[in-house]
Scaffold this active site. Sequence first.
Site, PDB file in Angstrom:
ATOM      1  N   ASP A  14       7.239 -13.639  -1.370  1.00  0.00           N
ATOM      2  CA  ASP A  14       7.988 -12.395  -1.560  1.00  0.00           C
ATOM      3  C   ASP A  14       8.277 -11.707  -0.234  1.00  0.00           C
ATOM      4  OD1 ASP A  14       7.987 -12.824  -4.232  1.00  0.00           O
ATOM      5  OD2 ASP A  14       6.508 -11.289  -4.738  1.00  0.00           O
ATOM      6  N   GLY A  15       7.360 -11.817   0.725  1.00  0.00           N
ATOM      7  CA  GLY A  15       7.578 -11.203   2.032  1.00  0.00           C
ATOM      8  C   GLY A  15       8.807 -11.759   2.721  1.00  0.00           C
ATOM      9  N   ARG A  50      -1.068  17.613  -2.259  1.00  0.00           N
ATOM     10  CA  ARG A  50      -1.943  17.177  -1.178  1.00  0.00           C
ATOM     11  C   ARG A  50      -2.659  15.922  -1.648  1.00  0.00           C
ATOM     12  NH1 ARG A  50      -6.251  21.408   1.001  1.00  0.00           N
ATOM     13  NH2 ARG A  50      -4.310  22.333   1.739  1.00  0.00           N
ATOM     14  N   ASP A  59      -3.211  11.352  -0.575  1.00  0.00           N
ATOM     15  CA  ASP A  59      -3.111  10.231   0.358  1.00  0.00           C
ATOM     16  C   ASP A  59      -1.672   9.875   0.694  1.00  0.00           C
ATOM     17  OD1 ASP A  59      -5.826  10.162   0.290  1.00  0.00           O
ATOM     18  OD2 ASP A  59      -6.005   8.225  -0.724  1.00  0.00           O
ATOM     19  N   THR A  80       6.823  -3.354  -9.421  1.00  0.00           N
ATOM     20  CA  THR A  80       5.748  -4.312  -9.681  1.00  0.00           C
ATOM     21  C   THR A  80       4.924  -4.590  -8.426  1.00  0.00           C
ATOM     22  OG1 THR A  80       7.268  -6.165  -9.273  1.00  0.00           O
ATOM     23  CG2 THR A  80       7.003  -5.440 -11.548  1.00  0.00           C
TER      24      THR A  80
END
Length: 202
Positions: free
Chosen positions: A8-9, A109, A111, A122
Amino acid sequence: MVLVVGGDGSILRIAPDAARNDLPILGVNTGKLGFMSELDTHELRYLRQLQQGQYTIDTRMMLDVNVLRQGEKVYSACILNDVVITKWPLVRLINISLSINGTLTTSMRGDGIIVSTPTGSTAYTLSAGGPIVSPEFTGLVFVPIAAHTIQARAFLTSPADAVEIAVSHDRPSDPAISVDGQFVTCAGRIERVVARRGDADV
């Protein structure tokens, strides 16, 4: 067409070029993840059907992302999966305000936040508790990451919406940005990120 051999990368890296040149992508999975690939290595015999015109093209929307500082663009990209605005160092929180078409929608607020296409629903979006969205939907998906509030929820926007994410710098944490899994380096502080449906599809 573009034939991508990998995972996929590999597809994520070539998708912007394919979209700009109006070329369809066919992925052959030889990597660890193959959600976007149509073929595995033992299915290469199906490549013969391309010459016979036996195929269909599945269109996926792209996401245009611009990073702004003092009103000037310091980074831009057209991506297939998602843009993530998160914190650095990891032990700190960041304050985020999100506006849709110029109207403040929510502040939180936590991450960080994920802005995703339906294709990206997905990926990290799914891991963060977001919905799985049909590729036929052409709006954006927003998923807070570990928000320190009970009111933050994932939501969808319409295809025509332009979304702006402002990051407050009154905390000891600076924001970091990744696009399709690759961290972006911008000299100086990141103030605003604008995301909207891209002009090109892939």
